[in-house]
Enzyme design. Sequence first.
Site, PDB file in Angstrom:
ATOM      1  N   GLY A  69     109.720 -89.352 -97.187  1.00 45.20           N
ATOM      2  CA  GLY A  69     108.699 -88.893 -98.120  1.00 45.20           C
ATOM      3  C   GLY A  69     107.382 -88.570 -97.426  1.00 45.20           C
ATOM      4  N   SER A  70     107.014 -89.371 -96.455  1.00 50.08           N
ATOM      5  CA  SER A  70     105.724 -89.149 -95.762  1.00 50.08           C
ATOM      6  C   SER A  70     105.711 -87.790 -95.075  1.00 50.08           C
ATOM      7  CB  SER A  70     105.472 -90.253 -94.723  1.00 50.08           C
ATOM      8  OG  SER A  70     105.404 -91.508 -95.355  1.00 50.08           O
ATOM      9  N   ASN A 150     103.299 -95.330-107.226  1.00 47.83           N
ATOM     10  CA  ASN A 150     104.111 -96.370-106.588  1.00 47.83           C
ATOM     11  C   ASN A 150     103.608 -97.777-106.870  1.00 47.83           C
ATOM     12  OD1 ASN A 150     102.173 -94.887-104.810  1.00 47.83           O
ATOM     13  ND2 ASN A 150     102.458 -96.672-103.524  1.00 47.83           N
ATOM     14  N   GLN A 178     108.658 -91.669-106.069  1.00 48.62           N
ATOM     15  CA  GLN A 178     109.004 -92.745-107.002  1.00 48.62           C
ATOM     16  C   GLN A 178     109.794 -92.229-108.207  1.00 48.62           C
ATOM     17  OE1 GLN A 178     108.549 -96.126-106.881  1.00 48.62           O
ATOM     18  NE2 GLN A 178     107.620 -96.002-104.850  1.00 48.62           N
ATOM     19  N   HIS A 200     115.330 -93.596 -99.567  1.00 49.63           N
ATOM     20  CA  HIS A 200     115.423 -95.055 -99.715  1.00 49.63           C
ATOM     21  C   HIS A 200     114.784 -95.610-100.987  1.00 49.63           C
ATOM     22  CE1 HIS A 200     111.370 -96.605 -98.288  1.00 49.63           C
ATOM     23  NE2 HIS A 200     111.282 -95.360 -97.898  1.00 49.63           N
ATOM     24  N   THR A 236     117.974 -82.123 -84.203  1.00 54.11           N
ATOM     25  CA  THR A 236     119.353 -82.229 -84.696  1.00 54.11           C
ATOM     26  C   THR A 236     119.373 -83.081 -85.954  1.00 54.11           C
ATOM     27  OG1 THR A 236     120.096 -82.039 -82.413  1.00 54.11           O
ATOM     28  CG2 THR A 236     121.709 -82.842 -84.015  1.00 54.11           C
ATOM     29  N   CYS A 323     102.157-100.683 -98.014  1.00 54.18           N
ATOM     30  CA  CYS A 323     101.343-100.072 -96.968  1.00 54.18           C
ATOM     31  C   CYS A 323      99.982-100.729 -96.847  1.00 54.18           C
ATOM     32  CB  CYS A 323     101.150 -98.590 -97.273  1.00 54.18           C
ATOM     33  SG  CYS A 323     102.670 -97.813 -97.805  1.00 54.18           S
TER      34      CYS A 323
HETATM   35  C1  PLP Z   1     107.547 -94.673-100.388  1.00 50.86           C
HETATM   36  C2  PLP Z   1     106.635 -93.571-100.778  1.00 50.86           C
HETATM   37  C3  PLP Z   1     106.285 -92.553 -99.869  1.00 50.86           C
HETATM   38  C4  PLP Z   1     106.734 -92.578 -98.432  1.00 50.86           C
HETATM   39  O1  PLP Z   1     108.105 -92.309 -98.299  1.00 50.86           O
HETATM   40  P1  PLP Z   1     108.833 -92.692 -96.921  1.00 50.86           P
HETATM   41  O2  PLP Z   1     110.206 -92.117 -97.049  1.00 50.86           O
HETATM   42  O3  PLP Z   1     108.830 -94.164 -96.823  1.00 50.86           O
HETATM   43  O4  PLP Z   1     108.049 -92.024 -95.822  1.00 50.86           O
HETATM   44  C5  PLP Z   1     105.466 -91.532-100.305  1.00 50.86           C
HETATM   45  N1  PLP Z   1     105.024 -91.497-101.574  1.00 50.86           N
HETATM   46  C6  PLP Z   1     105.329 -92.435-102.468  1.00 50.86           C
HETATM   47  C7  PLP Z   1     104.821 -92.324-103.868  1.00 50.86           C
HETATM   48  C8  PLP Z   1     106.138 -93.511-102.109  1.00 50.86           C
HETATM   49  O5  PLP Z   1     106.439 -94.458-103.011  1.00 50.86           O
END
Ligand code: PLP
Length: 395
Positions: A69-70, A150, A178, A200, A236, A323
Amino acid sequence: MIYADHAATTKISTAARDTMLQTMDQFWGNPSSLHTLGQKAQEVLQASRSTVARLIGANMKEIYFTSGGSEADNQAIYSAAFLGAKKGKRHIISTTIEHHAVLHSLEALKRQGYDITLVPVDESGIVKVDDVVAAIREDTALVTVMFANNEIGTIQPIGEIGALCRARGILFHTDAVQAAGHLHIDVKDMNIDLLSLSGHKFHGPRGVGALYARSGIPLTSLIEGGAQERGKRAGTEDLPAIAGMATALEEACRDLEKNTDYVRNLRDTLIAGLSRISHSALNGDSTRRLPGNVNFCFEGIEGEALLLLLNAKGIAASSGSACTSGSLDPSHVLLAIGRPHEVAHGSLRLSLSEHNTPEEVETMISAVAETVTYLRNMSPVWSALLKGEKNYVIQ
Ligand SMILES: *Cc1c(COP(=O)(O)O)cnc(C)c1O
């Protein structure tokens, strides 16, 4: 152990793990290789892309796999910012409650001369559409508003914001990390141009995510190298993770209504139980929130202490977002909904999934009530409140 930290991460589902193992065993070729082993891997890659696309109402050519997500948030925001700058537009609108992957990307752009407006949210943790409209300028290149928060789980008016951005020709990105697998998403109906998701958070694997970019929106690469992901994300492909994520999303979307009904019920029981603790308050709107999110403030205690004592009682919770834990700053989200510093420090997030049971919820209610009482009995702040030397913030 009772696991109530699903907003931080989730346990991989059996089906997603099976897909990963099968992919490792049978489709271990490099999808870029021209031989049969490579081409078999390429087929799995494209099938996964097509699955993810279908589940959010996109076309498969609009899906780019990332490391999570990041990365998807960063790439979406940088891409939109650079596109805007080409047309002399260097203004970006977001909100005060975004994830740090968004907020810190915006801060980096600010240092490069972009102008950032963070629209506030109301005390229920929801952004007002009118405030977004009011923030729009001639030079606005991008609006980025998260689908669901989140920390406090509040669901934002994404469809309305999407429609107003589309009507004005402004790009709209949403961090749906989320929301994916938990709420219904349709990028076409909701007029979403860019969307981030992460494996995840819906019982898929760690370290994999996806960025949806509406066809015609050129992305900027964050990682240069080979021509993977149509030249927009070199390296890859982590095929087991990508295929595992697609399986997890398929499963989550298939069971979405059933899981929502079940988890929402657990959530509301937990909220009702914790509301009986004196001088406690639910953070975020009570209905427009993720089915599994519970977040409370308890006056006169430290959230970190509560968290550690609950851990000792076998309950895995969070004091806010993973975080920010470890830092002494209170959550920016709780401050944004108007909680004063000292109250924001006394917060607890319990995030549930379909793996939790009603018995676990009852255990959580009594464990939290006992622990809050225990901590208050030792708290100088609480005794000052009891003696009337200090006024309660939460009535
Ligand atoms: C967990 C989360 C992220 C980051 O996702 P990752 O896959 O851990 O990098 C970004 N935004 C929100 C709202 C999240 O809950």
